[in-house]
Design an enzyme around this catalytic site. Sequence first.
Site, PDB file in Angstrom:
ATOM      1  N   ARG A 147       0.858  -1.184   0.000  1.00 43.98           N
ATOM      2  CA  ARG A 147       0.000   0.000   0.000  1.00 43.98           C
ATOM      3  C   ARG A 147       0.891   1.229   0.000  1.00 43.98           C
ATOM      4  O   ARG A 147       1.844   1.296   0.783  1.00 43.98           O
ATOM      5  CB  ARG A 147      -0.881  -0.016   1.265  1.00 43.98           C
ATOM      6  CG  ARG A 147      -1.981   1.006   1.237  1.00 43.98           C
ATOM      7  CD  ARG A 147      -2.698   1.079   2.563  1.00 43.98           C
ATOM      8  NE  ARG A 147      -2.032   1.988   3.481  1.00 43.98           N
ATOM      9  CZ  ARG A 147      -2.586   2.491   4.578  1.00 43.98           C
ATOM     10  NH1 ARG A 147      -3.817   2.138   4.912  1.00 43.98           N
ATOM     11  NH2 ARG A 147      -1.918   3.312   5.353  1.00 43.98           N
ATOM     12  N   TYR A 159      -3.307  11.369   6.844  1.00 42.75           N
ATOM     13  CA  TYR A 159      -3.495   9.965   7.214  1.00 42.75           C
ATOM     14  C   TYR A 159      -2.459   9.077   6.531  1.00 42.75           C
ATOM     15  O   TYR A 159      -2.218   9.226   5.329  1.00 42.75           O
ATOM     16  CB  TYR A 159      -4.913   9.460   6.820  1.00 42.75           C
ATOM     17  CG  TYR A 159      -4.938   7.964   6.850  1.00 42.75           C
ATOM     18  CD1 TYR A 159      -5.023   7.306   8.071  1.00 42.75           C
ATOM     19  CD2 TYR A 159      -4.734   7.211   5.705  1.00 42.75           C
ATOM     20  CE1 TYR A 159      -4.931   5.933   8.141  1.00 42.75           C
ATOM     21  CE2 TYR A 159      -4.642   5.829   5.753  1.00 42.75           C
ATOM     22  CZ  TYR A 159      -4.748   5.203   6.980  1.00 42.75           C
ATOM     23  OH  TYR A 159      -4.631   3.839   7.050  1.00 42.75           O
ATOM     24  N   ASP A 211      -5.118   3.831  -0.002  1.00 38.72           N
ATOM     25  CA  ASP A 211      -6.242   4.071   0.914  1.00 38.72           C
ATOM     26  C   ASP A 211      -6.608   5.555   0.876  1.00 38.72           C
ATOM     27  O   ASP A 211      -5.818   6.405   1.296  1.00 38.72           O
ATOM     28  CB  ASP A 211      -5.811   3.664   2.330  1.00 38.72           C
ATOM     29  CG  ASP A 211      -6.969   3.663   3.320  1.00 38.72           C
ATOM     30  OD1 ASP A 211      -8.062   4.154   2.960  1.00 38.72           O
ATOM     31  OD2 ASP A 211      -6.773   3.171   4.452  1.00 38.72           O
ATOM     32  N   HIS A 213      -9.117   6.736   2.537  1.00 37.02           N
ATOM     33  CA  HIS A 213      -9.562   6.999   3.906  1.00 37.02           C
ATOM     34  C   HIS A 213     -10.791   7.914   3.948  1.00 37.02           C
ATOM     35  O   HIS A 213     -10.843   8.862   4.746  1.00 37.02           O
ATOM     36  CB  HIS A 213      -8.405   7.564   4.750  1.00 37.02           C
ATOM     37  CG  HIS A 213      -8.365   6.985   6.126  1.00 37.02           C
ATOM     38  ND1 HIS A 213      -8.755   7.681   7.231  1.00 37.02           N
ATOM     39  CD2 HIS A 213      -8.014   5.765   6.573  1.00 37.02           C
ATOM     40  CE1 HIS A 213      -8.631   6.937   8.297  1.00 37.02           C
ATOM     41  NE2 HIS A 213      -8.181   5.760   7.936  1.00 37.02           N
ATOM     42  N   GLU A 237      -9.009   2.051  -1.858  1.00 36.31           N
ATOM     43  CA  GLU A 237      -9.758   1.707  -0.636  1.00 36.31           C
ATOM     44  C   GLU A 237     -10.523   2.897  -0.081  1.00 36.31           C
ATOM     45  O   GLU A 237     -10.013   4.029  -0.080  1.00 36.31           O
ATOM     46  CB  GLU A 237      -8.723   1.220   0.390  1.00 36.31           C
ATOM     47  CG  GLU A 237      -9.277   0.961   1.769  1.00 36.31           C
ATOM     48  CD  GLU A 237      -8.169   0.530   2.723  1.00 36.31           C
ATOM     49  OE1 GLU A 237      -7.126   0.028   2.256  1.00 36.31           O
ATOM     50  OE2 GLU A 237      -8.343   0.710   3.930  1.00 36.31           O
ATOM     51  N   GLU A 340      -4.381  -7.433   4.998  1.00 38.18           N
ATOM     52  CA  GLU A 340      -3.540  -6.287   5.384  1.00 38.18           C
ATOM     53  C   GLU A 340      -2.606  -6.691   6.528  1.00 38.18           C
ATOM     54  O   GLU A 340      -3.003  -7.418   7.430  1.00 38.18           O
ATOM     55  CB  GLU A 340      -4.426  -5.117   5.843  1.00 38.18           C
ATOM     56  CG  GLU A 340      -3.629  -3.873   6.214  1.00 38.18           C
ATOM     57  CD  GLU A 340      -4.513  -2.697   6.619  1.00 38.18           C
ATOM     58  OE1 GLU A 340      -5.732  -2.882   6.820  1.00 38.18           O
ATOM     59  OE2 GLU A 340      -3.974  -1.583   6.743  1.00 38.18           O
ATOM     60  N   TRP A 403     -11.729  12.262   8.227  1.00 38.11           N
ATOM     61  CA  TRP A 403     -10.291  12.096   8.464  1.00 38.11           C
ATOM     62  C   TRP A 403      -9.754  10.914   7.664  1.00 38.11           C
ATOM     63  O   TRP A 403     -10.348   9.882   7.576  1.00 38.11           O
ATOM     64  CB  TRP A 403     -10.017  11.861   9.953  1.00 38.11           C
ATOM     65  CG  TRP A 403      -8.627  11.365  10.162  1.00 38.11           C
ATOM     66  CD1 TRP A 403      -7.464  12.045   9.931  1.00 38.11           C
ATOM     67  CD2 TRP A 403      -8.240  10.059  10.622  1.00 38.11           C
ATOM     68  NE1 TRP A 403      -6.382  11.249  10.222  1.00 38.11           N
ATOM     69  CE2 TRP A 403      -6.835  10.025  10.641  1.00 38.11           C
ATOM     70  CE3 TRP A 403      -8.962   8.926  11.013  1.00 38.11           C
ATOM     71  CZ2 TRP A 403      -6.114   8.899  11.044  1.00 38.11           C
ATOM     72  CZ3 TRP A 403      -8.272   7.807  11.411  1.00 38.11           C
ATOM     73  CH2 TRP A 403      -6.850   7.799  11.429  1.00 38.11           C
TER      74      TRP A 403
HETATM   75  O1  LIG Z   1      -6.510   0.689   6.169  1.00 42.00           O
HETATM   76  C1  LIG Z   1      -6.238   0.766   7.343  1.00 42.00           C
HETATM   77  O2  LIG Z   1      -5.425   0.057   7.918  1.00 42.00           O
HETATM   78  C2  LIG Z   1      -6.996   1.752   8.152  1.00 42.00           C
HETATM   79  O3  LIG Z   1      -7.531   2.768   7.385  1.00 42.00           O
HETATM   80  C3  LIG Z   1      -6.446   2.119   9.469  1.00 42.00           C
HETATM   81  O4  LIG Z   1      -5.168   2.667   9.399  1.00 42.00           O
HETATM   82  C4  LIG Z   1      -7.419   2.992  10.258  1.00 42.00           C
HETATM   83  O5  LIG Z   1      -7.169   4.340  10.051  1.00 42.00           O
HETATM   84  C5  LIG Z   1      -7.326   2.680  11.697  1.00 42.00           C
HETATM   85  O6  LIG Z   1      -7.642   1.338  11.854  1.00 42.00           O
HETATM   86  C6  LIG Z   1      -8.202   3.546  12.560  1.00 42.00           C
HETATM   87  O7  LIG Z   1      -8.150   3.090  13.862  1.00 42.00           O
HETATM   88 MG   LIG Z   2      -8.103   1.824   5.526  1.00 47.33          MG
END
Ligand SMILES: O=C(O)[C@H](O)[C@@H](O)[C@H](O)[C@H](O)CO
Ligand SMILES: [Mg+2]
Length: 403
Positions: A147, A159, A211, A213, A237, A340, A403
């Site tokens: 990723r 993030y 991701d 997010h 994602e 993951e 977020w």
């Molecule tokens: O794809 C991922 O692994 C997730 O997006 C995590 O990084 C979340 O942000 C986290 O689990 C929040 O607690």
């Molecule tokens: Mg995620």
Amino acid sequence: MIISDAYLIVTSPGRNFVTLKIVTESGVYGIGDATLNGRELSVVAYLEEHVLPTLIGRDASRIEDIWHFLYRGAYWRRGPVTMTAIAAVDVALWDIKAKLAGMPLYQLLGGKSRDRVMVYGHATGRDIEACLEEVARHVDEGYRAVRVQAGVPGIASIYGVAKKEGEPYEPADSDLPAEHVWSTSKYLNHVPKLFATVRERFGDDLHVLHDVHHRLTPIEAARLGKEVEPYHLFWLEDCVPAENQEAFGLIRQHTTTPLAVGEVFNSLYDAKALIENQWIDYIRATLTHAGGITHVRRIADLAGLYHVRTGFHGPTDLSPVCLGAAIHFDTWVPNFGIQEYMPHTSATDKVFPHDYRFEDGHFIVGEKPGHGVDIDEQLAKQYPYKRASLPVNRLEDGTLWHW
Ligand SMILES: O=C(O)[C@H](O)[C@@H](O)[C@H](O)[C@H](O)CO
Ligand SMILES: [Mg+2]
């Protein structure tokens, strides 16, 4: 096999984990993960006040019945706190059943569908160059799938990117929520460049993921999906928040980039339309947050009918208990996609001894009876709970965003 005791262990070897231990009269016990990142003690209260007292004296072998007792019996169905609490009980009971059968959990589910479980790791860096170094490190370590998340010029904190170079990324990093500033346009302009460079540098064979997010609107997600199409992502994602499942229908019309969603889902009903309309390619609901093996098995079976594959959430905020059980599930589930993997700290690995192992970009399931993960309760006591909150995002004008 009567349940004689059930209690929680809250420990924080670098980050908070909540673990449920269910003990039977014969002394055989099972453990389940009950960690809901940033909201840990609400699950503790739910379990201690409303669930654990009802378990004592019940037959631990009646997993299905206990699941429905806790789900229907609550009257207030679903929700992350309820479903995490139910999941912890469910995984602990499957652990007990497999131990009593003298079999690794995957055998009870139906046996091996594969010899090993492909994982994706996380490459992160403050800019494209730093991020590509991390991709290279993962490739050297044998990962087949990575990723890729890089800092975006003009966005101070984002993030997926660690505060300090070389340190593992940990999102719940402050006592009360930190406030970050988000710019959709800066992000959208940057991500295609990142993937163009990744493909140029690493060729076509490496699986690459990203991701979002939850931070885009459907039409913005459609644009991003289209623009990264030439780089053949394994998946994009959480490109939009998924409360409105139909939003994915719009995105789907515009792009062939595969879509993954579901880490915040806690029920089959969060994903029903997404799956039945074939709006997604990968479902990410985890054992810990979506009602355990009993419920996630139903999600996976429905998904299988529509060519949707699993891609379980696996950040460090889920404990090794979740990861261990997930690897058994991944080893069995016919429509497996990917798992993951964010490595836990060595302190966490010591608190949770386990028999799964990482080798050549894959997990190899353990052969011990049960799910193969235990907890060292004495060691766990050395790490007291510490409140930690996830950040929030605001747009540049101050509007609260995702977020
Ligand atoms: O794809 C991922 O692994 C997730 O997006 C995590 O990084 C979340 O942000 C986290 O689990 C929040 O607690
Ligand atoms: Mg995620």
